[in-house]
Design a protein around this motif. Sequence first.
Motif, PDB file in Angstrom:
ATOM      1  N   VAL A 160     -68.724 -56.983  24.082  1.00 52.34           N
ATOM      2  CA  VAL A 160     -68.797 -58.443  24.126  1.00 52.34           C
ATOM      3  C   VAL A 160     -69.548 -58.972  22.902  1.00 52.34           C
ATOM      4  O   VAL A 160     -69.113 -59.923  22.244  1.00 52.34           O
ATOM      5  N   ILE A 181     -63.636 -52.639  20.420  1.00 47.10           N
ATOM      6  CA  ILE A 181     -63.673 -53.803  21.306  1.00 47.10           C
ATOM      7  C   ILE A 181     -62.572 -53.784  22.355  1.00 47.10           C
ATOM      8  O   ILE A 181     -62.838 -53.854  23.555  1.00 47.10           O
ATOM      9  N   VAL A 182     -61.308 -53.665  21.919  1.00 42.20           N
ATOM     10  CA  VAL A 182     -60.215 -53.840  22.881  1.00 42.20           C
ATOM     11  C   VAL A 182     -60.235 -52.753  23.941  1.00 42.20           C
ATOM     12  O   VAL A 182     -59.971 -53.012  25.119  1.00 42.20           O
ATOM     13  N   LEU A 208     -63.249 -53.468  26.342  1.00 39.99           N
ATOM     14  CA  LEU A 208     -63.000 -54.622  27.203  1.00 39.99           C
ATOM     15  C   LEU A 208     -62.021 -54.274  28.317  1.00 39.99           C
ATOM     16  O   LEU A 208     -62.120 -54.767  29.430  1.00 39.99           O
TER      17      LEU A 208
END
Lengths: 228, 386
Positions: free
Chosen positions: B293, B379-380, B383
């Motif tokens: 995040v 990140i992806v 997440l």
Amino acid sequence: MTDTLISVKNVVKHYTRGKQRVEVLHNLSLDIPKGDFVALMGPSGSGKTTLLNLIGGLDQPTSGEITIGGKRIDGMNSGQLANWRASNVGFVFQFYNLLPVLTAERNVELPLLLTKMGGSERLKRANVALEIVGLKDRARHKPKELSGGQEQRVAIARALVSDPELLVCDEPTGDLDRKTADEILTLLQRLNREYGKTIVMVTHDPKAAEYAKRTVHLDKGTLQAQAA
Amino acid sequence: MKYFNLIWSSLWRKKTRAWLTLLSLICAFLLFGLLQALSVFFTAGADFVGASRLVVQSRVSFTESLPIRMLPEIEAMPGVKAVSHDQWFGGVWGENEQLFVFANDPERLRITYPEWKMSDAEWAAFKNTRTGVIAGRKAAEARGWKVGQKLPIKSNIFPKKDGSMAWEFDLVGIFDGIDESWQAQTLGLYINREYFAEANQFGSGFAGVFNVVLDDPQQANAVAQAIDAKFLNSPNETKTQSEKDFNKGFFAQIGDIGLIVSLILVAVFFTILILTGNTMAQAVRERIPELAVLKTLGFSNGTVTALVLIEALVLCAIGAIVGMLLASFAITGLAENVPQFFGSVRTNATVWFQAFLAMIGLALAVGLPPALKAGRVKIVDALAGR
Ligand SMILES: Nc1ncnc2c1ncn2[C@@H]1O[C@H](COP(=O)(O)OP(=O)(O)O)[C@@H](O)[C@H]1O
Ligand SMILES: [Mg+2]
């Protein structure tokens, strides 16, 4: 004629899973004008999140061009993308993704830590953002002291605080009941209408999509005919 | 530091875990402070002394006294400027408080130990009072002794002619050191050898060890070899060392302090490393979605790495500072209560500097792996919970 904010041109996105290559988006093109509120719908696994991540600069296309506000973001390196995201996009996720150890106002302050702003100015702005989402009185609460709807409002405040032109929302009401979902959607609508934010929102709830100005359907990595 | 609130809050994410980790760090540095202070004291104690003085002891052991008749022979050797002798008396104060008492000749002592500072009147009184004793300033202060008072001292080695182990001496002087390091060593006492030789049951023929002052410190090695060669194949073979090495040998009785300290510290820090390292790794692992995040919001990989590393550094620094402060208090307490042994033990700048290095090393060892991992979070994937 309206200005185009988001231009996605011939984008292909592959993932490699083990030795297998999976093509998630096939030569996809899409233009979104400034000030639009687009609902992106489609069955699970159709590539909605993948497309949204590309538009938000969280991931990079295998090929094709992505231009946001006149700037090509495909081909930026991860550091450039991080800088670009910090000032140009706000993110809202299904599960809010607040930092549990920080109060609401400290969560909202996070993006401002990356600016040169002083401490009191940062907190002032964080509180303004909380006021916009109607949660000024909860500034000192930790996420676990808030309801789901309130957490999502804090997340929206965090997305707003650095005043980006674009908000990307991935199923922002997916975890909320109908009534709370309506409140959140009304808030997003207000941000679009009153503050001019361009919003791209992934949802599979047709009721949620009604709040948007238009809906785009994605199926197996290809866009379906657009409704006006 | 605008990130302080973020780092500090993350540190206390799980309060119990954070406290336990912090406590173990504090214990580690408390132990570090205590042991390093002792270790620095013992190794530095030997370094105080230059090589301008040699100590001649029996080749067998320094507990074996050499005869007094060797004194003029040593004194006559080339390169030797002055000689005195130290006979270990083994004094006990009160019930069982160990004193460091030596029998020496007042005039010779003054010449061979110019590091001891005392007024001419006191030196004269020492020379002229058969039952006289002089005490180091720290030894005297610790027990509130005043010049003029009688000191009842038991020997655990030498009976008087009447068979009694209870001796009594007149305190005629209190000596200090000429500089800070010698002042720190004013823990001993000297009695008059002439009186001791007459009054003890074992006779007057022995002298203990000889302290030899040299004309030229450069000749230390040559003179030492000459002395040992002279007495080779005699009934009293000698071992001549620099005073520094002699002192080291004296303390070696207590064991190889440096080695013991190092081994304990290695064990402690290894345990702490595994414990804290594991805690940090776990803390980062469960926080990967949050790190993703932060990156989403525009925090760069480097900033995220730095945040985790600084978190480890803050934790180790608090542990180090609190632990070392506790060690300082404990040592000051020890020094005040048991001055004859811990009198000059201190958590000095050297010990603090070593603690600082240990702290940085520990923070890097426990912080760097999870920090680098945090920097690499995609990140992806994070997440999506992949
Ligand atoms: N990082 C990845 N690695 C491998 N496969 C992925 C990855 N991201 C997405 N996919 C696959 O791509 C397809 C589309 O995913 P996604 O964009 O999340 O769909 P949606 O959000 O529409 O449900 C899915 O089949 C998913 O398993
Ligand atoms: Mg999705």
